[in-house]
Design a protein around this motif. Structure first.
Motif, PDB file in Angstrom:
ATOM      1  N   PHE A 171       0.838  -1.198   0.000  1.00  0.00           N
ATOM      2  CA  PHE A 171       0.000   0.000   0.000  1.00  0.00           C
ATOM      3  C   PHE A 171       0.872   1.248   0.000  1.00  0.00           C
ATOM      4  CE2 PHE A 171      -2.585   3.343   1.758  1.00  0.00           C
ATOM      5  CZ  PHE A 171      -3.852   3.088   1.273  1.00  0.00           C
ATOM      6  N   ASN A 172       0.635   2.144  -0.953  1.00  0.00           N
ATOM      7  CA  ASN A 172       1.394   3.393  -0.980  1.00  0.00           C
ATOM      8  C   ASN A 172       0.449   4.559  -1.218  1.00  0.00           C
ATOM      9  OD1 ASN A 172       1.543   4.107  -4.114  1.00  0.00           O
ATOM     10  ND2 ASN A 172       1.796   1.893  -3.893  1.00  0.00           N
ATOM     11  N   MET A 173       0.862   5.724  -0.699  1.00  0.00           N
ATOM     12  CA  MET A 173      -0.049   6.875  -0.723  1.00  0.00           C
ATOM     13  C   MET A 173      -0.341   7.344  -2.144  1.00  0.00           C
ATOM     14  SD  MET A 173      -0.857   7.120   2.325  1.00  0.00           S
ATOM     15  CE  MET A 173      -1.863   8.591   2.408  1.00  0.00           C
TER      16      MET A 173
ATOM     17  N   ALA B 296      -7.324  16.429   0.427  1.00  0.00           N
ATOM     18  CA  ALA B 296      -7.618  17.412   1.472  1.00  0.00           C
ATOM     19  C   ALA B 296      -6.663  18.583   1.351  1.00  0.00           C
ATOM     20  CB  ALA B 296      -7.490  16.765   2.850  1.00  0.00           C
TER      21      ALA B 296
ATOM     22  N   ALA C 126       4.522  20.922   1.418  1.00  0.00           N
ATOM     23  CA  ALA C 126       3.538  20.867   2.495  1.00  0.00           C
ATOM     24  C   ALA C 126       4.166  21.252   3.828  1.00  0.00           C
ATOM     25  CB  ALA C 126       2.923  19.467   2.579  1.00  0.00           C
TER      26      ALA C 126
ATOM     27  N   GLN D 125      -1.927  -4.090   8.183  1.00  0.00           N
ATOM     28  CA  GLN D 125      -1.578  -3.680   6.821  1.00  0.00           C
ATOM     29  C   GLN D 125      -2.461  -4.404   5.804  1.00  0.00           C
ATOM     30  OE1 GLN D 125       2.264  -4.902   5.512  1.00  0.00           O
ATOM     31  NE2 GLN D 125       2.424  -3.298   3.978  1.00  0.00           N
TER      32      GLN D 125
ATOM     33  N   GLY E  82      -8.119   5.111   2.653  1.00  0.00           N
ATOM     34  CA  GLY E  82      -6.696   5.376   2.537  1.00  0.00           C
ATOM     35  C   GLY E  82      -6.139   6.304   3.594  1.00  0.00           C
TER      36      GLY E  82
ATOM     37  N   LEU F 193       2.347   6.156   8.135  1.00  0.00           N
ATOM     38  CA  LEU F 193       2.137   7.162   7.091  1.00  0.00           C
ATOM     39  C   LEU F 193       3.431   7.379   6.300  1.00  0.00           C
ATOM     40  CD1 LEU F 193       0.015   9.149   5.988  1.00  0.00           C
ATOM     41  CD2 LEU F 193       0.910  10.848   7.553  1.00  0.00           C
TER      42      LEU F 193
ATOM     43  N   ASN G 286       4.077   4.265   4.161  1.00  0.00           N
ATOM     44  CA  ASN G 286       3.208   4.210   2.985  1.00  0.00           C
ATOM     45  C   ASN G 286       3.584   5.274   1.955  1.00  0.00           C
ATOM     46  OD1 ASN G 286       1.825   2.159   4.177  1.00  0.00           O
ATOM     47  ND2 ASN G 286       0.093   3.406   4.837  1.00  0.00           N
ATOM     48  N   THR G 287       4.073   6.415   2.447  1.00  0.00           N
ATOM     49  CA  THR G 287       4.507   7.464   1.525  1.00  0.00           C
ATOM     50  C   THR G 287       5.791   7.046   0.823  1.00  0.00           C
ATOM     51  OG1 THR G 287       3.516   9.090   2.994  1.00  0.00           O
ATOM     52  CG2 THR G 287       5.050   9.916   1.348  1.00  0.00           C
TER      53      THR G 287
ATOM     54  N   LEU H 292       6.799   4.161   0.242  1.00  0.00           N
ATOM     55  CA  LEU H 292       6.555   3.026  -0.651  1.00  0.00           C
ATOM     56  C   LEU H 292       6.132   3.467  -2.052  1.00  0.00           C
ATOM     57  CD1 LEU H 292       7.107   0.217   0.306  1.00  0.00           C
ATOM     58  CD2 LEU H 292       4.663  -0.197   0.470  1.00  0.00           C
ATOM     59  N   ALA H 293       5.712   4.745  -2.182  1.00  0.00           N
ATOM     60  CA  ALA H 293       5.376   5.238  -3.523  1.00  0.00           C
ATOM     61  C   ALA H 293       6.588   5.127  -4.441  1.00  0.00           C
ATOM     62  CB  ALA H 293       4.896   6.682  -3.440  1.00  0.00           C
TER      63      ALA H 293
ATOM     64  N   LEU I 212       3.248  16.846   7.610  1.00  0.00           N
ATOM     65  CA  LEU I 212       3.068  15.481   7.103  1.00  0.00           C
ATOM     66  C   LEU I 212       1.588  15.177   6.907  1.00  0.00           C
ATOM     67  CD1 LEU I 212       5.755  13.552   9.174  1.00  0.00           C
ATOM     68  CD2 LEU I 212       5.827  14.166   6.756  1.00  0.00           C
TER      69      LEU I 212
ATOM     70  N   VAL J   3      -0.697  17.360   6.111  1.00  0.00           N
ATOM     71  CA  VAL J   3      -1.106  18.070   4.893  1.00  0.00           C
ATOM     72  C   VAL J   3      -0.664  17.288   3.661  1.00  0.00           C
ATOM     73  CG1 VAL J   3      -0.725  20.151   3.516  1.00  0.00           C
ATOM     74  CG2 VAL J   3      -1.131  20.338   5.979  1.00  0.00           C
ATOM     75  N   ALA J   4       0.592  16.819   3.670  1.00  0.00           N
ATOM     76  CA  ALA J   4       1.107  16.062   2.528  1.00  0.00           C
ATOM     77  C   ALA J   4       0.268  14.802   2.307  1.00  0.00           C
ATOM     78  CB  ALA J   4       2.571  15.703   2.751  1.00  0.00           C
ATOM     79  N   GLY J   5      -0.110  14.133   3.409  1.00  0.00           N
ATOM     80  CA  GLY J   5      -0.938  12.933   3.296  1.00  0.00           C
ATOM     81  C   GLY J   5      -2.265  13.204   2.625  1.00  0.00           C
ATOM     82  N   GLY J   6      -2.782  14.430   2.795  1.00  0.00           N
ATOM     83  CA  GLY J   6      -4.040  14.778   2.158  1.00  0.00           C
ATOM     84  C   GLY J   6      -3.889  15.135   0.682  1.00  0.00           C
TER      85      GLY J   6
ATOM     86  N   ILE K   7      -1.235  13.868  -1.497  1.00  0.00           N
ATOM     87  CA  ILE K   7      -0.610  12.870  -2.374  1.00  0.00           C
ATOM     88  C   ILE K   7      -1.625  12.041  -3.172  1.00  0.00           C
ATOM     89  CG2 ILE K   7       0.859  10.814  -2.377  1.00  0.00           C
ATOM     90  CD1 ILE K   7       2.479  12.206  -0.159  1.00  0.00           C
TER      91      ILE K   7
END
Lengths: 282, 267
Positions: free
Chosen positions: A44-46, A214, A273, B23, B68, B111, B114-115, B117-118, B181, B183-186, B188
């Protein structure tokens, strides 16, 4: 459904005839999809969420389907590396359906459109059933048992969600059967199905942008007399809520169309960000 | 009562198995109602495990990983509620609150993971281009193992080595970093959507993107299902309209140019 060609009778047993409905996968292969669906969120990746695990779920079946067509295998695998996010229990229904369409010789593009139109609604159904219905009910029952010191609480909880896992197997077979039966219909109407599926998929993407992306700002703009206007609540939200996520997504789309590397975009987003939240813009 | 090394290792092993399931979301072993009694069992106090599990489960019933997002970590909440009850002697109601910084630490670790891992995606695409099924399956396995290792370290540090240290670390994380972080999560996910749009969004389909967007914006709902039904309605309208029109051109109806490219005269 293939047009009859007299000269084809000279080699009636040619195995690679793409027009004939093919049955390559066994029942065991379909059950294997349900097992492999456990990998759905493994990577799972963002950025693209379940893409790698989703593809891995289908990969062994695809390898069998495209045994002698390495290019077709690569095309199908590559096409599935795009963004996907669905519910883990309903995932084998979708992957088995897709695999049955690939097996019958459906085009990569049609299968992709069907996938994009279905993964969101299936996620919605799965979330509604499992996260928002079954989970609160089981939490209530199990917690009250456990609160009275009974190990029956966790055991019952485990058994119910074990049943939810086992449900993946009939769902996989169901999806595979639907794909097999729907194939003739889909092939005969490929253009219309593609178009309808794309419309559904694009509508869902519009909804996903509103729900998942968001972006808001705490900035306040002075307007004299010591008064300020909150940029988000009194300006952007007055135009239309979620306008920033929509604009941001279109901005990213424009950059991607200019062939900007997605991985680079992610780094830039993280750095921007953090910096923008330090200076108080985000 | 302090945690012994053996107890720390057993708790780490059990909780890491639950974290792998967090996971994968396969068997729901990651819920506090399962984690906490397991930890209680490992510490020889299943009653505290059951009470802590019941409390944390109800508290986490509304906190779900839908869509997500990464919520505070239910595994660490379950583990630390029980472990802190044993080490500090406080009731589980108090130790549940004390467990939250640990849950937040694991949340941010997830978080970040998962980031990060992109950046595996280019490799996954290369395997796909090569038709390398084994490579794709191996990416999944390696990712599970790395994720489990991250959790094992956090859990072992939290339970055995450095309970206080971890708490101080979490509490001293600067606000700007955690907020940044967040904000970035929202943001990506927009990259993933834009990649799909790049393939699917052709002129005559743009109206449907706006329809879905408006619908989801003004009918805030827990999941995407209502938008799906709207999408089905639009798709069916187009499907039946295109059946009626003899040449694909339909008067006064929704434009129905197919992906293989008709002109946009319908707009």
């Amino acid at each position: 459904m293939s047009e009859y060609k007299p000269e084809a009778t000279s080699a009636p047993t040619a195995p690679a005839s793409p027009a004939a409905p093919r049955t390559i996968l066994s029942k065991h292969d379909v059950s294997n999809i349900a097992w492999l669906s456990l990998l759905n969120q493994a990577a799972f990746n963002m950025e693209r969420m379940q893409n790698i695990g989703f593809t891995a779920t289908m990969a062994p079946a695809l390898r069998k389907i495209y045994k002698d067509q390495p290019e077709a295998l690569a095309a199908a695998l590559e096409d599935n590396m795009e963004f996907v996010n669905t519910h883990n229990v309903t995932q084998p229904f979708l992957t088995a359906l897709m695999v049955s369409l690939y097996e019958k010789g459906e085009s990569v593009e049609t299968v992709r459109n069907i996938k994009v139109s279905l993964f969101g609604p299936l996620a919605g159904i799965g979330d509604a059933l499992f996260w928002f219905t079954l989970m609160p009910i089981m939490a209530g029952i199990s917690a009250s048992l456990a609160n009275n010191g009974s190990v029956l609480g966790p055991i019952l909880y485990f058994l119910v969600f074990l049943a939810a896992f086992i449900l993946r197997f009939p769902l996989a077979h169901w999806g595979y059967d639907i794909g097999t039966r729907a194939f003739a219909l889909i092939s005969a109407n490929a253009r219309r199905v593609n178009q309808a599926a794309t419309i559904l998929g694009v509508t869902i993407l519009g909804g996903l942008i509103a729900n998942y992306v968001a972006l808001s700002t705490p900035l306040e703009v002075p307007i004299g007399d010591g008064n300020t206007i909150a940029l988000q609540t009194e300006f952007f939200d007055k135009i239309i809520p979620n306008i920033l996520p929509l604009a941001f997504t279109f901005g990213i789309l424009a950059l991607l169309r200019k062939k900007v590397n997605p991985a680079l975009l992610i780094i830039l987003i993280i750095v921007a960000a953090v910096i923008l939240s330090v200076v108080g813009v985000l | 009562m302090p945690i012994t090394l053996v107890q720390g290792l057993v708790v780490t092993l059990l909780a890491t198995i639950c974290a792998i399931d967090l996971q994968l979301e396969g068997f729901f072993l990651f819920r506090p109602i399962i984690v906490a009694p397991l930890v209680g069992l490992a510490l020889g106090d299943i009653q505290t495990g059951l009470l802590g599990g019941a409390l944390a489960e109800l508290a986490f019933a509304g906190i779900t990983a839908v869509g997500g997002t990464v919520p505070p970590d239910p595994v660490l909440a379950g583990v630390m509620t029980v472990v802190l009850a044993r080490t500090t002697g406080q009731p589980v109601t108090a130790t549940f609150a004390m467990s939250i910084p640990f849950a937040i630490l694991a949340q941010y670790a997830s978080l970040l993971y998962n980031t990060a891992l992109a950046f595996v995606n280019p490799r996954a695409e290369r395997y796909a281009k090569e038709g390398n099924v084994k490579g794709i399956l191996n990416l999944c396995t390696v990712s599970i193992i790395l994720h489990a290792l991250v959790y094992a370290v956090i859990i072992f540090l939290s339970t055995y080595v450095a309970q206080n240290g971890i708490r101080i670390l979490v509490e001293s994380l600067p606000e700007w970093l955690t907020h940044g972080l967040d904000v970035a999560g929202g943001l990506i996910p927009a990259v993933g959507f834009a990649m799909l749009l790049k393939v699917m969004l052709k002129g005559s389909f743009v109206p449907y993107l706006f329809l879905g967007f408006l619908f989801a914006t003004f009918i805030p709902f827990d999941n995407i299902l209502p938008v799906g039904i709207l999408g089905v309605a639009c798709a069916l309208i187009a499907f039946y309209q295109s059946a009626k029109g003899p040449g694909g051109r339909v008067d006064g109806a929704i434009p129905i140019d197919g992906p293989e490219g008709g002109s946009d005269v319908g707009i």
